[in-house]
Design an enzyme around this catalytic site. Structure first.
Site, PDB file in Angstrom:
ATOM      1  N   ALA A   1     -10.614   3.407  11.961  1.00 32.94           N
ATOM      2  CA  ALA A   1     -11.203   2.283  12.694  1.00 32.94           C
ATOM      3  C   ALA A   1     -10.475   1.987  13.996  1.00 32.94           C
ATOM      4  O   ALA A   1     -10.992   1.249  14.836  1.00 32.94           O
ATOM      5  CB  ALA A   1     -11.208   1.038  11.814  1.00 32.94           C
ATOM      6  N   ASN A   2      -9.285   2.576  14.155  1.00 34.12           N
ATOM      7  CA  ASN A   2      -8.459   2.216  15.308  1.00 34.12           C
ATOM      8  C   ASN A   2      -8.079   3.425  16.162  1.00 34.12           C
ATOM      9  O   ASN A   2      -7.004   3.462  16.744  1.00 34.12           O
ATOM     10  CB  ASN A   2      -7.191   1.501  14.836  1.00 34.12           C
TER      11      ASN A   2
ATOM     12  N   CYS B   1       1.992   6.890  14.610  1.00 34.11           N
ATOM     13  CA  CYS B   1       2.539   8.123  14.034  1.00 34.11           C
ATOM     14  C   CYS B   1       2.603   9.215  15.096  1.00 34.11           C
ATOM     15  O   CYS B   1       3.592   9.950  15.194  1.00 34.11           O
ATOM     16  CB  CYS B   1       1.705   8.569  12.842  1.00 34.11           C
TER      17      CYS B   1
ATOM     18  N   GLY C   1      -8.011   2.324   8.086  1.00 34.62           N
ATOM     19  CA  GLY C   1      -7.378   1.659   9.221  1.00 34.62           C
ATOM     20  C   GLY C   1      -7.210   2.596  10.396  1.00 34.62           C
ATOM     21  O   GLY C   1      -7.504   2.245  11.547  1.00 34.62           O
ATOM     22  N   THR C   2      -6.736   3.819  10.119  1.00 40.12           N
ATOM     23  CA  THR C   2      -6.581   4.817  11.179  1.00 40.12           C
ATOM     24  C   THR C   2      -7.930   5.142  11.809  1.00 40.12           C
ATOM     25  O   THR C   2      -8.076   5.191  13.038  1.00 40.12           O
ATOM     26  CB  THR C   2      -5.946   6.097  10.612  1.00 40.12           C
TER      27      THR C   2
ATOM     28  N   GLY D   1       0.807  -1.212   0.000  1.00 44.95           N
ATOM     29  CA  GLY D   1       0.000   0.000   0.000  1.00 44.95           C
ATOM     30  C   GLY D   1       0.842   1.264   0.000  1.00 44.95           C
ATOM     31  O   GLY D   1       2.038   1.250  -0.305  1.00 44.95           O
ATOM     32  N   ASN D   2       0.213   2.376   0.381  1.00 39.38           N
ATOM     33  CA  ASN D   2       0.883   3.675   0.335  1.00 39.38           C
ATOM     34  C   ASN D   2       2.096   3.738   1.249  1.00 39.38           C
ATOM     35  O   ASN D   2       3.152   4.263   0.870  1.00 39.38           O
ATOM     36  CB  ASN D   2      -0.104   4.780   0.725  1.00 39.38           C
TER      37      ASN D   2
END
Length: 310
Positions: free
Chosen positions: A170-171, A127, A167-168, A13-14
């Site tokens: 959802a978490n 992050c 993802g971010t 992915g990215n």
């Protein structure tokens, strides 16, 4: 001795693609494989153009190869990495985990990298952790040297909504829990709190973070400010776009601060733009920190290999 460690990137992915561009500049790491699950992935296509061996058949394919990597960078998901981690270890492959799996110890390069250079698996935390825990560590270091403690630290990470994928989103709870724990266990504060804000501004804003640390009233404030500047300079060696927005601000004890003196630090993180846009500093600092950890592991491994052959 080998000149570089052979590296596989698991995930296409990215984040994996941005990481690939960073690793290609490394003097100690040779990206050789990129592994995904989507045959149409842009990341796999870019990796092939750069001469890497690629597969959409996942970790099974990688571990079935005669030649295996020395080091794996994994940017998939927590459940995928938790399943793969013991297989890497059994195959003698070191792993740098960019997922929330936290199989191995969390690493913040300026704070505790040297402690974990021989760990079979290390985790890059979040992050927000990579951007703010170095500041908490800097404050705690200066306060501890004067015999004091940091009873509380709070970080607020503001990132562009455009840079926050599903993802971010959802978490968020996992982000706050993991980062809060890192503020304590790595940053050194007795208690920690983390908040993330998804900024919807358009055009997108770069990552900005605020770090509050409670400190003793009589501590040497110049020493704290210098410690912060020193750590910022260290982070800038691998994230050039990491910078203080202004000098650390000190406030005397007040009712609002619970009777504690407070130092407040403001930082921003602009990405290098290797693949991700510059406003996605929150993602760039993850890939840059992972590359930094990989390079230090490689230096240590290659040095030991050279000594054994001498």
């Amino acid at each position: 001795m080998p000149e570089k460690l052979q590296v596989a990137i698991v995930g296409s992915g990215n984040i994996s693609t941005d990481l690939l561009y960073k690793l290609q500049r490394s003097e100690y790491l040779e990206p050789r494989w990129m592994i995904g699950i989507d045959p149409e992935s842009e990341g796999l296509a870019r990796a092939r153009k750069l001469g890497l061996e690629t597969s959409h058949e996942g970790v099974d394919w990688l571990l079935a190869q005669d030649d295996k990597p020395d080091l794996v960078f994994e940017a998939t998901s927590a459940y995928v990495h938790r399943a793969a981690a013991p297989r890497y270890e059994e195959a003698g492959i070191r792993a740098i985990d960019l997922t929330p799996a936290a199989v191995g110890p969390a690493v913040i390069p300026p704070a505790n990298l040297r402690e974990h250079l021989d760990a079979p698996n290390v985790n890059m935390i979040t992050c927000g952790g990579q951007a703010t825990i170095p500041i908490v560590y800097a404050v705690t270091r200066a306060v501890t040297e004067q015999g004091g403690t940091v009873p509380y630290a709070e970080i607020v990470a503001s990132v562009s909504s455009s840079s926050a994928g599903p993802g971010t989103r959802a978490n968020i709870d996992e982000f706050t829990k993991t980062t809060s724990k890192g503020v304590q266990t790595i940053g050194g504060a007795a208690r920690g709190k983390a908040i993330i804000i998804l900024n919807p501004a358009d055009p997108p804003m770069i990552m900005r973070d605020t770090i509050f640390c409670a400190i003793p009233e009589d501590v040497d404030r110049d020493a704290i400010a210098q410690s912060i500047r020193d750590v910022v300079a260290e982070v800038q060696t691998y994230v050039p776009g990491y910078r203080l927005l202004n000098d650390p601000q000190f406030d005397d004890p007040s009712i609002n601060s619970g009777g504690q003196a407070v130092v407040t630090t403001f930082v921003e993180v602009e990405g290098a733009g290797d693949y991700l846009p510059p406003y996605a500093g929150n993602l760039d600092i993850m890939t840059a920190a992972a590359a930094k950890v990989g390079e230090e592991i490689a230096k240590e491994s290659l040095s030991l290999a050279g000594g054994a052959q001498a």
